[in-house]
Scaffold this motif. Structure first.
Motif, PDB file in Angstrom:
ATOM      1  N   ALA A  92     -71.642  42.027 -31.684  1.00 22.91           N
ATOM      2  CA  ALA A  92     -71.484  40.805 -30.884  1.00 22.91           C
ATOM      3  C   ALA A  92     -71.170  39.636 -31.812  1.00 22.91           C
ATOM      4  N   LEU A  93     -70.183  38.845 -31.441  1.00 21.11           N
ATOM      5  CA  LEU A  93     -69.780  37.700 -32.256  1.00 21.11           C
ATOM      6  C   LEU A  93     -70.565  36.437 -31.927  1.00 21.11           C
ATOM      7  N   ALA A  94     -71.147  36.395 -30.743  1.00 18.35           N
ATOM      8  CA  ALA A  94     -71.912  35.222 -30.307  1.00 18.35           C
ATOM      9  C   ALA A  94     -72.821  35.656 -29.169  1.00 18.35           C
ATOM     10  N   ALA A  95     -73.771  34.810 -28.847  1.00 15.46           N
ATOM     11  CA  ALA A  95     -74.642  35.077 -27.703  1.00 15.46           C
ATOM     12  C   ALA A  95     -73.794  35.049 -26.429  1.00 15.46           C
ATOM     13  N   PRO A  96     -74.107  35.908 -25.470  1.00 14.38           N
ATOM     14  CA  PRO A  96     -73.339  35.885 -24.214  1.00 14.38           C
ATOM     15  C   PRO A  96     -73.550  34.573 -23.477  1.00 14.38           C
ATOM     16  N   ARG A  97     -72.558  34.228 -22.669  1.00 16.56           N
ATOM     17  CA  ARG A  97     -72.677  33.004 -21.874  1.00 16.56           C
ATOM     18  C   ARG A  97     -72.300  33.292 -20.433  1.00 16.56           C
ATOM     19  N   ARG A  98     -72.901  32.533 -19.557  1.00 17.49           N
ATOM     20  CA  ARG A  98     -72.683  32.675 -18.121  1.00 17.49           C
ATOM     21  C   ARG A  98     -71.539  31.754 -17.702  1.00 17.49           C
ATOM     22  N   GLN A  99     -70.560  32.293 -17.017  1.00 19.56           N
ATOM     23  CA  GLN A  99     -69.433  31.530 -16.490  1.00 19.56           C
ATOM     24  C   GLN A  99     -69.750  31.033 -15.082  1.00 19.56           C
ATOM     25  N   GLU A 100     -68.980  30.076 -14.611  1.00 22.84           N
ATOM     26  CA  GLU A 100     -69.094  29.678 -13.213  1.00 22.84           C
ATOM     27  C   GLU A 100     -68.775  30.900 -12.361  1.00 22.84           C
ATOM     28  N   GLY A 101     -69.504  31.063 -11.284  1.00 18.13           N
ATOM     29  CA  GLY A 101     -69.290  32.227 -10.435  1.00 18.13           C
ATOM     30  C   GLY A 101     -70.190  33.392 -10.796  1.00 18.13           C
ATOM     31  N   GLY A 102     -70.979  33.259 -11.879  1.00 14.37           N
ATOM     32  CA  GLY A 102     -71.965  34.276 -12.208  1.00 14.37           C
ATOM     33  C   GLY A 102     -71.542  35.336 -13.199  1.00 14.37           C
ATOM     34  N   GLU A 103     -70.301  35.323 -13.655  1.00  8.81           N
ATOM     35  CA  GLU A 103     -69.838  36.329 -14.604  1.00  8.81           C
ATOM     36  C   GLU A 103     -70.460  36.081 -15.979  1.00  8.81           C
ATOM     37  N   LEU A 104     -70.919  37.150 -16.631  1.00  5.95           N
ATOM     38  CA  LEU A 104     -71.481  37.070 -17.971  1.00  5.95           C
ATOM     39  C   LEU A 104     -70.386  37.454 -18.950  1.00  5.95           C
ATOM     40  N   LEU A 105     -70.207  36.664 -20.008  1.00  4.50           N
ATOM     41  CA  LEU A 105     -69.110  36.857 -20.949  1.00  4.50           C
ATOM     42  C   LEU A 105     -69.653  37.000 -22.365  1.00  4.50           C
ATOM     43  N   GLY A 106     -69.183  38.022 -23.075  1.00  4.35           N
ATOM     44  CA  GLY A 106     -69.541  38.228 -24.471  1.00  4.35           C
ATOM     45  C   GLY A 106     -68.291  38.522 -25.288  1.00  4.35           C
ATOM     46  N   ARG A 107     -68.388  38.324 -26.603  1.00  4.57           N
ATOM     47  CA  ARG A 107     -67.277  38.624 -27.510  1.00  4.57           C
ATOM     48  C   ARG A 107     -67.774  39.588 -28.568  1.00  4.57           C
ATOM     49  N   TYR A 108     -66.973  40.615 -28.844  1.00  2.00           N
ATOM     50  CA  TYR A 108     -67.348  41.675 -29.778  1.00  2.00           C
ATOM     51  C   TYR A 108     -66.192  41.973 -30.719  1.00  2.00           C
ATOM     52  N   SER A 109     -66.541  42.452 -31.899  1.00  2.00           N
ATOM     53  CA  SER A 109     -65.562  42.980 -32.838  1.00  2.00           C
ATOM     54  C   SER A 109     -66.245  44.128 -33.577  1.00  2.00           C
ATOM     55  N   PHE A 110     -65.664  45.307 -33.458  1.00  6.66           N
ATOM     56  CA  PHE A 110     -66.257  46.495 -34.061  1.00  6.66           C
ATOM     57  C   PHE A 110     -65.678  46.693 -35.454  1.00  6.66           C
ATOM     58  N   PRO A 111     -66.524  46.635 -36.494  1.00  4.36           N
ATOM     59  CA  PRO A 111     -66.033  46.764 -37.866  1.00  4.36           C
ATOM     60  C   PRO A 111     -65.514  48.178 -38.145  1.00  4.36           C
ATOM     61  N   ALA A 112     -64.729  48.303 -39.181  1.00  6.05           N
ATOM     62  CA  ALA A 112     -64.127  49.599 -39.528  1.00  6.05           C
ATOM     63  C   ALA A 112     -65.173  50.686 -39.754  1.00  6.05           C
TER      64      ALA A 112
END
Length: 127
Positions: free
Chosen positions: A11-31
């Protein structure tokens, strides 16, 4: 390190809640991500099972719950996800029955890479 811990570490950052209730996260999988072992030597891609587990892990982060995967529906894997690529992962819980039903999506550079619906149960419970 287990796959869940490796996903959490990607995970690149803590997840955040969008308007409308969607939960959003960002990931990058290392080699050296353990999910790449054998998938595929010389040309690794993020396995479908890891994509599914990443949406489940994002859902579990919201409220600190633990779940068991009961099923996957309407799965579409449209793009191959590469090591080090930044992946936007989103999930939204559908209202309805007793067990959580979660819509998950993965995007790369704004393009839909995968979408599916997860049927989950609270860990330790069976329907």
């Amino acid at each position: 390190m287990g796959i869940k811990r490796a996903i959490d570490a990607a995970a690149l950052a803590a997840p955040r809640r969008q308007e409308g209730g969607e939960l959003l996260g960002r990931y990058s999988f290392p080699a050296d991500f353990p999910g790449f072992a054998g998938h595929f030597p010389g040309a690794p891609i993020v396995p479908a099972v890891v994509q599914i587990r990443t949406v489940q892990a994002l859902f579990e982060m919201d409220g600190g719950r633990s779940t068991t995967l009961l099923g996957v529906e309407n799965a579409k894997f449209l793009l191959q996800l590469q090591p080090e690529e930044e992946i936007e992962v989103s999930c939204r819980e559908r209202s309805g029955g007793l067990e959580p039903v979660v819509e998950g999506k993965l995007k790369v550079q704004g393009a839909l890479a995968a979408s599916f619906v997860l049927r989950l149960a609270a860990a330790g419970e069976t329907p």
